[in-house]
Design a protein around this motif. Structure first.
Motif, PDB file in Angstrom:
ATOM      1  N   ALA A   1       0.843  -1.195   0.000  1.00 62.78           N
ATOM      2  CA  ALA A   1       0.000   0.000   0.000  1.00 62.78           C
ATOM      3  C   ALA A   1       0.878   1.244   0.000  1.00 62.78           C
ATOM      4  CB  ALA A   1      -0.915  -0.001   1.221  1.00 62.78           C
ATOM      5  N   GLY A   2       0.586   2.172  -0.894  1.00 60.80           N
ATOM      6  CA  GLY A   2       1.331   3.416  -0.957  1.00 60.80           C
ATOM      7  C   GLY A   2       2.603   3.355  -1.753  1.00 60.80           C
ATOM      8  N   ARG A   3       2.913   2.223  -2.388  1.00 57.53           N
ATOM      9  CA  ARG A   3       4.115   2.077  -3.206  1.00 57.53           C
ATOM     10  C   ARG A   3       3.755   1.422  -4.529  1.00 57.53           C
ATOM     11  NH1 ARG A   3       8.966  -0.092   0.808  1.00 57.53           N
ATOM     12  NH2 ARG A   3       8.908   1.668   2.281  1.00 57.53           N
TER      13      ARG A   3
ATOM     14  N   LEU B   1     -15.472  -6.271 -10.428  1.00 53.23           N
ATOM     15  CA  LEU B   1     -14.329  -5.855  -9.608  1.00 53.23           C
ATOM     16  C   LEU B   1     -14.781  -5.680  -8.175  1.00 53.23           C
ATOM     17  CD1 LEU B   1     -11.313  -4.855  -9.644  1.00 53.23           C
ATOM     18  CD2 LEU B   1     -12.256  -2.550  -9.883  1.00 53.23           C
ATOM     19  N   ALA B   2     -14.090  -6.350  -7.268  1.00 52.49           N
ATOM     20  CA  ALA B   2     -14.438  -6.265  -5.849  1.00 52.49           C
ATOM     21  C   ALA B   2     -13.165  -6.191  -5.022  1.00 52.49           C
ATOM     22  CB  ALA B   2     -15.272  -7.471  -5.418  1.00 52.49           C
ATOM     23  N   PRO B   3     -13.169  -5.416  -3.925  1.00 50.19           N
ATOM     24  CA  PRO B   3     -11.993  -5.396  -3.045  1.00 50.19           C
ATOM     25  C   PRO B   3     -11.966  -6.641  -2.161  1.00 50.19           C
ATOM     26  CG  PRO B   3     -13.677  -3.916  -2.207  1.00 50.19           C
ATOM     27  CD  PRO B   3     -14.211  -4.466  -3.499  1.00 50.19           C
ATOM     28  N   LEU B   4     -10.772  -7.194  -2.035  1.00 51.98           N
ATOM     29  CA  LEU B   4     -10.578  -8.357  -1.173  1.00 51.98           C
ATOM     30  C   LEU B   4      -9.834  -7.906   0.078  1.00 51.98           C
ATOM     31  CD1 LEU B   4     -10.918 -11.491  -0.963  1.00 51.98           C
ATOM     32  CD2 LEU B   4      -8.587 -11.659  -1.865  1.00 51.98           C
ATOM     33  N   ASP B   5     -10.513  -7.963   1.211  1.00 52.60           N
ATOM     34  CA  ASP B   5      -9.912  -7.576   2.484  1.00 52.60           C
ATOM     35  C   ASP B   5      -8.961  -8.679   2.922  1.00 52.60           C
ATOM     36  OD1 ASP B   5      -9.240  -6.584   4.939  1.00 52.60           O
ATOM     37  OD2 ASP B   5     -11.270  -6.558   5.768  1.00 52.60           O
ATOM     38  N   LEU B   6      -7.661  -8.339   3.022  1.00 48.69           N
ATOM     39  CA  LEU B   6      -6.648  -9.354   3.347  1.00 48.69           C
ATOM     40  C   LEU B   6      -6.519  -9.604   4.837  1.00 48.69           C
ATOM     41  CD1 LEU B   6      -3.871  -8.280   0.808  1.00 48.69           C
ATOM     42  CD2 LEU B   6      -5.656 -10.004   0.523  1.00 48.69           C
ATOM     43  N   GLY B   7      -7.213  -8.832   5.658  1.00 46.75           N
ATOM     44  CA  GLY B   7      -7.184  -9.057   7.091  1.00 46.75           C
ATOM     45  C   GLY B   7      -6.020  -8.420   7.811  1.00 46.75           C
ATOM     46  N   ASP B   8      -5.160  -7.680   7.102  1.00 47.20           N
ATOM     47  CA  ASP B   8      -4.031  -7.005   7.730  1.00 47.20           C
ATOM     48  C   ASP B   8      -4.160  -5.489   7.639  1.00 47.20           C
ATOM     49  OD1 ASP B   8      -3.729  -6.734   5.026  1.00 47.20           O
ATOM     50  OD2 ASP B   8      -1.640  -7.407   4.944  1.00 47.20           O
ATOM     51  N   GLY B   9      -5.377  -5.022   7.414  1.00 45.81           N
ATOM     52  CA  GLY B   9      -5.593  -3.586   7.267  1.00 45.81           C
ATOM     53  C   GLY B   9      -5.482  -3.092   5.844  1.00 45.81           C
ATOM     54  N   THR B  10      -5.186  -3.983   4.893  1.00 46.10           N
ATOM     55  CA  THR B  10      -5.079  -3.608   3.483  1.00 46.10           C
ATOM     56  C   THR B  10      -6.037  -4.452   2.649  1.00 46.10           C
ATOM     57  OG1 THR B  10      -3.304  -5.182   3.012  1.00 46.10           O
ATOM     58  CG2 THR B  10      -2.660  -2.987   3.790  1.00 46.10           C
TER      59      THR B  10
ATOM     60  N   SER C   1      -7.898   1.628 -11.810  1.00 44.31           N
ATOM     61  CA  SER C   1      -6.808   2.512 -11.415  1.00 44.31           C
ATOM     62  C   SER C   1      -6.784   2.621  -9.896  1.00 44.31           C
ATOM     63  CB  SER C   1      -6.984   3.900 -12.043  1.00 44.31           C
ATOM     64  OG  SER C   1      -6.066   4.818 -11.502  1.00 44.31           O
ATOM     65  N   THR C   2      -5.631   2.346  -9.315  1.00 43.37           N
ATOM     66  CA  THR C   2      -5.518   2.425  -7.862  1.00 43.37           C
ATOM     67  C   THR C   2      -5.804   3.834  -7.368  1.00 43.37           C
ATOM     68  OG1 THR C   2      -3.848   0.677  -7.926  1.00 43.37           O
ATOM     69  CG2 THR C   2      -3.992   1.967  -5.911  1.00 43.37           C
ATOM     70  N   ALA C   3      -5.294   4.842  -8.090  1.00 42.50           N
ATOM     71  CA  ALA C   3      -5.518   6.225  -7.675  1.00 42.50           C
ATOM     72  C   ALA C   3      -6.999   6.576  -7.699  1.00 42.50           C
ATOM     73  CB  ALA C   3      -4.726   7.166  -8.579  1.00 42.50           C
ATOM     74  N   GLU C   4      -7.727   6.058  -8.661  1.00 46.84           N
ATOM     75  CA  GLU C   4      -9.161   6.349  -8.756  1.00 46.84           C
ATOM     76  C   GLU C   4      -9.952   5.541  -7.739  1.00 46.84           C
ATOM     77  OE1 GLU C   4     -12.511   6.855 -12.283  1.00 46.84           O
ATOM     78  OE2 GLU C   4     -10.803   5.508 -12.582  1.00 46.84           O
ATOM     79  N   LEU C   5      -9.565   4.290  -7.519  1.00 49.97           N
ATOM     80  CA  LEU C   5     -10.305   3.438  -6.586  1.00 49.97           C
ATOM     81  C   LEU C   5     -10.139   3.905  -5.142  1.00 49.97           C
ATOM     82  CD1 LEU C   5      -9.601  -0.094  -8.098  1.00 49.97           C
ATOM     83  CD2 LEU C   5     -11.719   1.241  -8.217  1.00 49.97           C
ATOM     84  N   ILE C   6      -9.015   4.553  -4.828  1.00 51.47           N
ATOM     85  CA  ILE C   6      -8.839   5.073  -3.470  1.00 51.47           C
ATOM     86  C   ILE C   6      -9.922   6.097  -3.156  1.00 51.47           C
ATOM     87  CG2 ILE C   6      -7.329   6.520  -2.062  1.00 51.47           C
ATOM     88  CD1 ILE C   6      -4.959   5.071  -3.244  1.00 51.47           C
ATOM     89  N   ASN C   7     -10.309   6.888  -4.155  1.00 53.63           N
ATOM     90  CA  ASN C   7     -11.369   7.878  -3.947  1.00 53.63           C
ATOM     91  C   ASN C   7     -12.748   7.235  -3.933  1.00 53.63           C
ATOM     92  OD1 ASN C   7      -9.453   9.978  -3.931  1.00 53.63           O
ATOM     93  ND2 ASN C   7      -9.483  10.090  -6.167  1.00 53.63           N
ATOM     94  N   VAL C   8     -12.930   6.170  -4.737  1.00 51.40           N
ATOM     95  CA  VAL C   8     -14.233   5.503  -4.786  1.00 51.40           C
ATOM     96  C   VAL C   8     -14.453   4.659  -3.538  1.00 51.40           C
ATOM     97  CG1 VAL C   8     -15.673   3.905  -6.101  1.00 51.40           C
ATOM     98  CG2 VAL C   8     -14.202   5.530  -7.297  1.00 51.40           C
TER      99      VAL C   8
ATOM    100  N   LEU D   1     -10.394   2.502   2.600  1.00 52.54           N
ATOM    101  CA  LEU D   1      -9.621   1.279   2.371  1.00 52.54           C
ATOM    102  C   LEU D   1      -8.176   1.628   2.037  1.00 52.54           C
ATOM    103  CD1 LEU D   1     -11.961  -1.015   0.224  1.00 52.54           C
ATOM    104  CD2 LEU D   1     -11.504  -1.144   2.674  1.00 52.54           C
ATOM    105  N   ARG D   2      -7.248   0.862   2.609  1.00 53.13           N
ATOM    106  CA  ARG D   2      -5.829   0.987   2.256  1.00 53.13           C
ATOM    107  C   ARG D   2      -5.547  -0.037   1.152  1.00 53.13           C
ATOM    108  NH1 ARG D   2      -2.056  -0.461   5.693  1.00 53.13           N
ATOM    109  NH2 ARG D   2      -0.509   0.931   4.748  1.00 53.13           N
ATOM    110  N   LEU D   3      -5.529   0.453  -0.069  1.00 60.22           N
ATOM    111  CA  LEU D   3      -5.382  -0.426  -1.224  1.00 60.22           C
ATOM    112  C   LEU D   3      -3.925  -0.659  -1.551  1.00 60.22           C
ATOM    113  CD1 LEU D   3      -8.139   0.869  -3.699  1.00 60.22           C
ATOM    114  CD2 LEU D   3      -8.214  -1.158  -2.238  1.00 60.22           C
ATOM    115  N   ARG D   4      -3.606  -1.891  -1.870  1.00 60.07           N
ATOM    116  CA  ARG D   4      -2.299  -2.213  -2.429  1.00 60.07           C
ATOM    117  C   ARG D   4      -2.304  -1.875  -3.920  1.00 60.07           C
ATOM    118  NH1 ARG D   4       0.891  -5.748   0.800  1.00 60.07           N
ATOM    119  NH2 ARG D   4      -0.185  -6.339   2.729  1.00 60.07           N
ATOM    120  N   ASP D   5      -1.138  -1.551  -4.444  1.00 61.89           N
ATOM    121  CA  ASP D   5      -1.047  -1.128  -5.836  1.00 61.89           C
ATOM    122  C   ASP D   5      -1.316  -2.299  -6.764  1.00 61.89           C
ATOM    123  OD1 ASP D   5      -0.571   0.740  -7.884  1.00 61.89           O
ATOM    124  OD2 ASP D   5       1.464  -0.013  -8.144  1.00 61.89           O
TER     125      ASP D   5
END
Length: 278
Positions: free
Chosen positions: A58-60, A95-104, A160-167, A171-175
């Motif tokens: 996340a963030g890289r 497209l769905a976010p998968l919560d990995l259980g570690d905060g990301t 796009s990770t940058a766009e999904l962060i706003n949508v 959530l702390r998204l991994r790249d």
């Protein structure tokens, strides 16, 4: 004249010329084919699947070595945030976010549907799932043409990770994102799989390494042929390549006084004293 033209010698020469021309044409086509094949991407090594957390954070930004790598991800789908990616092969990516259980979380393309109202998009298993797939980099928003009309709610044009962060706020998204090729437990209503090519490397032979250029103006310390360590040529600088003789003589003349002063400070050898006495 016809007898001369159709003589066995000239006929043989004409036939030989035709054979040579045809051979050159075939060789040219073969060489062109080899050149085109050398520029095509080649399939790279496809290592065994690894945890997605080892290749993206996340963030890289993810590295190019991680593109299309096989990965595994274990977590829980957040179906309340599920989106449809429009304009994909005449249909939609689910497209769905998968919560990995570690905060990301990592975006996962579960599959493809042709109708936005297809109930199979919401038929994901409840609870923890293990997803296997290939890791893809975040898509560029600028490279996708925008439509004049606005998309319906719950649809996007890019992953796009940058766009999904706003949508997906909060959530702390991994790249990047994962294109699923398998899932355990499977969906109640299977989706159409999305094809992803394995890793590739650019075609063509690697460029030859150019030799390291020699830096001009370097000094070379050598012992003079007279055996003296205080000779003015001991620390004479080398002129760079291409320097004129006049500039080289000027460089030597500027270095000679310092060497002469150093020679005057050193004690004279016994042989030189004897020569002075005589």
């Amino acid at each position: 004249m016809l007898r001369t033209v159709f003589s066995p010698r000239l006929v043989a020469l004409h036939l030989l010329l035709v054979v040579v021309l045809v051979s050159f044409g075939l060789l040219g086509r073969w060489q062109l084919g080899v050149f085109e094949d050398s520029g095509r991407p080649r399939v790279a090594a496809d290592p065994a699947p690894v945890a997605v957390s080892t290749l993206t954070q996340a963030g890289r930004h993810m590295t190019t070595d991680a593109v299309s790598r096989r990965v595994t991800a274990e977590g829980t789908y957040d179906l309340g945030r599920q989106l449809l990616v429009a304009g994909r092969d005449g249909g939609f990516w689910v497209l769905a976010p998968l919560d990995l259980g570690d905060g990301t979380a990592i975006p996962v393309v579960r599959g493809r549907i042709t109708d936005a109202a297809d109930p199979a998009a919401k038929a994901a298993p409840q609870g923890k799932v293990t997803v296997t797939g290939r890791l893809r980099p975040s898509e560029q928003v600028d490279g996708v043409p925008r439509r004049v009309r606005s998309l319906p709610e719950g649809q996007v044009l890019t992953v796009s990770t940058a766009e999904l962060i706003n949508v997906w706020s909060g959530l702390r998204l991994r790249d990047g994102y994962v294109v699923a090729t398998g899932q355990n437990p499977p969906d109640a209503a299977p989706l159409t799989p999305v094809h992803v090519d394995p890793p590739t490397v650019p075609g063509g032979s690697p460029g030859a390494t150019s030799p390291t250029p020699h830096s001009g103006g370097s000094s070379r310390r050598s012992r003079c042929s007279c055996g003296s360590t205080s000779c003015a040529t001991r620390s004479r600088p080398l002129a760079p390549a291409g320097t004129s003789r006049k500039a080289a003589r000027k460089a030597v003349s500027t270095a000679a006084p310092g060497a002469a002063r150093k020679a005057a400070q050193e004690p004279a050898s016994p042989s030189s004293r004897r020569r002075r006495i005589t």
